[in-house]
Design a protein around this motif. Structure first.
Motif, PDB file in Angstrom:
ATOM      1  N   PHE A 191     -64.902  84.690 -29.554  1.00  0.00           N
ATOM      2  CA  PHE A 191     -64.437  84.292 -31.008  1.00  0.00           C
ATOM      3  C   PHE A 191     -64.395  85.637 -31.644  1.00  0.00           C
ATOM      4  CE2 PHE A 191     -65.516  83.699 -35.247  1.00  0.00           C
ATOM      5  CZ  PHE A 191     -64.483  83.001 -35.839  1.00  0.00           C
ATOM      6  N   LEU A 247     -60.318  85.744 -33.460  1.00  0.00           N
ATOM      7  CA  LEU A 247     -59.760  84.485 -33.701  1.00  0.00           C
ATOM      8  C   LEU A 247     -60.058  84.015 -35.186  1.00  0.00           C
ATOM      9  CD1 LEU A 247     -60.859  82.618 -30.378  1.00  0.00           C
ATOM     10  CD2 LEU A 247     -58.626  83.629 -30.714  1.00  0.00           C
ATOM     11  N   VAL A 250     -61.685  78.604 -33.166  1.00  0.00           N
ATOM     12  CA  VAL A 250     -61.963  77.913 -31.901  1.00  0.00           C
ATOM     13  C   VAL A 250     -62.419  76.711 -31.865  1.00  0.00           C
ATOM     14  CG1 VAL A 250     -63.858  79.197 -31.326  1.00  0.00           C
ATOM     15  CG2 VAL A 250     -62.495  78.551 -29.369  1.00  0.00           C
ATOM     16  N   THR A 278     -57.528  77.376 -29.583  1.00  0.00           N
ATOM     17  CA  THR A 278     -57.951  78.640 -30.396  1.00  0.00           C
ATOM     18  C   THR A 278     -56.526  78.666 -31.297  1.00  0.00           C
ATOM     19  OG1 THR A 278     -56.640  80.143 -29.076  1.00  0.00           O
ATOM     20  CG2 THR A 278     -59.324  79.934 -28.721  1.00  0.00           C
ATOM     21  N   ALA A 294     -57.818  81.176 -25.078  1.00  0.00           N
ATOM     22  CA  ALA A 294     -58.414  79.779 -24.717  1.00  0.00           C
ATOM     23  C   ALA A 294     -58.343  79.884 -23.174  1.00  0.00           C
ATOM     24  CB  ALA A 294     -57.745  78.777 -25.109  1.00  0.00           C
TER      25      ALA A 294
END
Length: 397
Positions: A67, A72, A75, A365, A378
């Motif tokens: 993450f 990101l 998630v 994600t 992902a």
């Protein structure tokens, strides 16, 4: 399903409008669930619901690391063993100031495919059609329709091109992502020029096959694909958080996705999914996907004969496939794992189950503007997870 260039499933596993305000990874931790909100057998640690063991801790470390490193926006992840949660939770934000949560709904992409392929097999089992039936029985106007069979469509050996990799389709989609697509218009794009190889002699992933099957099944049954999915898959399994309306009206709460595919950073959550339909436009959440994957793995939606047929290595020897890694009917079989890694505008996913070991995992994600949208994070998370839960069947490099 890929809308950012080429299909990456094989490579990964075989070694215009006004912009929305820019979302970014949260700088402060969002409110975390209380212990009472975690599933039975788990407790809240590090913003996630985890069992009290080293496996859960290792999975949590991977999720937090990916993450952060991939920058990101959000998630959502779940790992279950024999139906019991080991890790369940979400990190990041759905929208600015709105934390992502494990129960959020979103479009599934190609995790829709095994759901619909199971519907097709149910109809074959009921005698409504057969694997050897030629496509010309229903759509004689399509190129090579007398050579392509239902079995070839299910196994992606028809030779029809993957329509989301055809520039004319992409140009029209980006010009108006809210348009209502007619399925036959998309099929016509995918089959233009005919098969790229003699049907049945090679393998090429193509969602054109899935949309053709949708047209066939709707003719055979006289029922819309969404109705078949609802009544023959979702209702029997109690998947109350899933919808096959194909209209982007996702039930709340919703995981928002973002993309720059049209040259501007924008919220793509409510773009029309009619271009995907039964090939990818089911909306659902983490728990319902887990329920379906468990049913896919244990064969509860089909007879033992047709369950074995769905999992058979019929594509081994075609394209890149072997007896250990191959495309079954609606999903990949990879060293014991049933696996799919959908990618479409605003969302990347990875989901799978290894029935013999009792593990099921789901990861989705969404990207921030600071991250690299071309990286299927992902899938990377899922692969690393397999190295923890089933080292002997690890998909990690």
């Amino acid at each position: 399903m890929r809308l950012r260039g080429t299909l990456v499933i094989v490579a990964l596993l075989l070694v215009g409008c006004t912009a929305e305000p820019t979302p970014s990874p949260p700088t402060t931790s969002p409110p975390t669930p209380t212990a009472a909100e975690c599933p039975a057998g788990t407790t809240m640690r590090e913003e996630l619901c985890l069992t009290d063991d080293l496996i859960a801790d290792e999975l949590s470390d991977i999720l937090h690391s990916q993450f952060t490193d991939a920058q990101l926006n959000a998630v959502i992840a779940g790992v279950w063993h024999n139906g019991e949660p080991v890790l369940v939770g979400a990190l990041g934000e759905s929208m600015t100031g709105v934390p992502a949560t494990a129960d959020m709904h979103h479009v599934l992409g190609n995790l829709t495919t095994p759901m619909f392929m199971t519907v097709v097999l149910q109809q074959i089992e009921a005698g409504a059609l057969s694997l050897d039936d030629p496509l010309s029985t229903w759509l004689p106007e399509l190129p090579a329709a007398d050579q392509v069979t239902i079995d070839m469509l299910l196994h992606h050996t028809s030779g029809y091109r993957h329509y989301t990799e055809i520039q004319s389709f992409l140009d029209e989609l980006w010009a108006d992502p809210f348009q209502q697509w007619a399925i036959m218009d998309i099929i016509d794009i995918g089959v233009a020029g005919g098969p790229v190889f003699t049907p049945g002699t090679d393998w090429l992933f193509s969602d054109t096959n899935n949309l053709i099957l949708q047209q066939v099944i709707e003719q055979v049954t006289g029922r819309p694909a969404g109705e078949l999915l609802q009544e023959d898959i979702f209702d029997p399994l109690g998947m109350d958080d899933s919808t096959a309306a194909f209209d982007a009206n996702w039930p709340s709460p919703v995981l928002h996705g973002y993309s720059d595919e049209r040259g501007v950073w924008e919220d793509v959550t409510n773009w029309s999914p009619t271009w995907a339909s039964a090939a990818g436009a089911v909306g659902s959440n983490q728990e319902d996907v887990r329920v379906f994957l468990d049913a896919l793995g244990d064969g509860s939606l089909l007879s033992p004969e047709f369950h074995d047929l769905q999992f058979a290595p019929n594509t081994a020897g075609l394209g890149p496939w072997t007896d250990e890694q191959y495309w079954a009917m609606g999903f990949l079989q990879l060293d014991g794992w049933v696996f799919l890694n959908p990618g479409l505008s605003g969302y990347y996913g990875a989901g799978g189950t290894i029935p013999e070991e009792g593990w099921t995992m789901v990861v989705y994600t969404t990207a921030s503007q600071a991250g690299d949208q071309s990286v299927p994070v992902a899938t990377d998370i899922f692969r690393q997870f397999t190295g923890v839960v089933t080292p002997e069947n690890s998909l990690a490099e």
